[in-house]
Design an enzyme around this catalytic site. Sequence first.
Site, PDB file in Angstrom:
ATOM      1  N   HIS A  43     -49.126  13.411  27.497  1.00  0.00           N
ATOM      2  CA  HIS A  43     -48.029  13.065  28.402  1.00  0.00           C
ATOM      3  C   HIS A  43     -48.349  13.619  29.798  1.00  0.00           C
ATOM      4  O   HIS A  43     -48.951  14.689  29.921  1.00  0.00           O
ATOM      5  CB  HIS A  43     -46.714  13.656  27.878  1.00  0.00           C
ATOM      6  N   GLU A  84     -47.826   4.888  31.230  1.00  0.00           N
ATOM      7  CA  GLU A  84     -46.716   5.490  31.957  1.00  0.00           C
ATOM      8  C   GLU A  84     -47.149   5.813  33.381  1.00  0.00           C
ATOM      9  O   GLU A  84     -47.789   6.854  33.618  1.00  0.00           O
ATOM     10  CB  GLU A  84     -46.283   6.787  31.274  1.00  0.00           C
ATOM     11  N   GLU A 121     -46.650  15.149  31.877  1.00  0.00           N
ATOM     12  CA  GLU A 121     -46.170  16.515  32.130  1.00  0.00           C
ATOM     13  C   GLU A 121     -47.116  17.551  31.520  1.00  0.00           C
ATOM     14  O   GLU A 121     -47.282  18.641  32.067  1.00  0.00           O
ATOM     15  CB  GLU A 121     -44.734  16.666  31.593  1.00  0.00           C
ATOM     16  N   GLY A 172     -39.010   9.670  35.087  1.00  0.00           N
ATOM     17  CA  GLY A 172     -37.881  10.516  35.464  1.00  0.00           C
ATOM     18  C   GLY A 172     -37.427  10.337  36.899  1.00  0.00           C
ATOM     19  O   GLY A 172     -36.665  11.147  37.419  1.00  0.00           O
ATOM     20  N   LYS A 201     -38.167  15.538  25.563  1.00  0.00           N
ATOM     21  CA  LYS A 201     -38.755  16.619  26.368  1.00  0.00           C
ATOM     22  C   LYS A 201     -38.133  17.966  25.935  1.00  0.00           C
ATOM     23  O   LYS A 201     -37.802  18.120  24.768  1.00  0.00           O
ATOM     24  CB  LYS A 201     -38.557  16.358  27.859  1.00  0.00           C
ATOM     25  N   SER A 233     -38.757   5.440  33.377  1.00  0.00           N
ATOM     26  CA  SER A 233     -37.388   5.060  33.765  1.00  0.00           C
ATOM     27  C   SER A 233     -36.877   3.803  33.059  1.00  0.00           C
ATOM     28  O   SER A 233     -36.198   2.977  33.661  1.00  0.00           O
ATOM     29  CB  SER A 233     -37.300   4.906  35.292  1.00  0.00           C
ATOM     30  N   ASN A 273     -38.432  10.356  23.860  1.00  0.00           N
ATOM     31  CA  ASN A 273     -39.041  11.665  24.139  1.00  0.00           C
ATOM     32  C   ASN A 273     -37.959  12.531  24.790  1.00  0.00           C
ATOM     33  O   ASN A 273     -37.625  12.336  25.947  1.00  0.00           O
ATOM     34  CB  ASN A 273     -40.225  11.476  25.095  1.00  0.00           C
TER      35      ASN A 273
END
Length: 241
Positions: A93, A161, A95, A167, A10, A203, A8
């Site tokens: 996701h 996740e 985010e 991240g 992003k 990560s 991904n």
Amino acid sequence: MKKYIVGNWKMNASQSFVQRWAKTFSELFVPLEGQECIVCPPLPYIACLSASLPDAVRVGAQNVCEAPDGAFTGEVSARMLKDCDVDHVIIGHSERRSIYGESNELIASKVVAAQKEGLTVILCIGETLEQRDDVEKVLASQLDHSIPEGIVLDKLIIAYEPVWAIGTGQVASLEDIEKSHKFITDYVMKKFQVRLPLLYGGSVKPGNAADILNCDGVDGVLVGGASLDPQDFHKIYSASV
Ligand code: PEP
């Protein structure tokens, strides 16, 4: 069950980045039996990345609109993705959930829209740092409310996740990954009588990928930061054998 290695990117890339990434990755890539490699760049680069990679590397999208077409400025429909040879889309996701306020209900409607066009959905779920004491309750609620009625189970992949691990460089322990994966697998099995592919994300790097991929119940990884480096992403792809 095959292993899925999903990148991904992003909101990172440029035309020259795509060319360099694809050249390096293509030189390293050898298709491995029982493994699927999917890279999800920002939308404007889907066609160019797809044209520059071997056919065995699939290109996916990071989001989709819940509506089929019409007055939705700035959105992209599932039909458009399909028209651009995309087969996979990440939905839900963290985010999207936290920055854009996407609710489980909106996510469920995006899943419906994507599957209507035959796309395979990579549905993300996971707890925030504040929810760590209640992981199973959070995961159960996300599974109950983000998966719509009439789901096409053979076109659904789940990515666990933990939000605090995305991240941040902070990876869930292997014990925690196995525990959450067992909970999700059992929950899905009870609800749908099927074992869905279940990826871990948060990560993942070349140095921890093999251990994570060897965990019980881990059918692949969703990789953010490390997928931007074609050599690192290739190491992760090769770590599962
Ligand atoms: C992600 O974006 O889904 C992700 C897991 O990011 P990272 O690998 O950078 O933690």
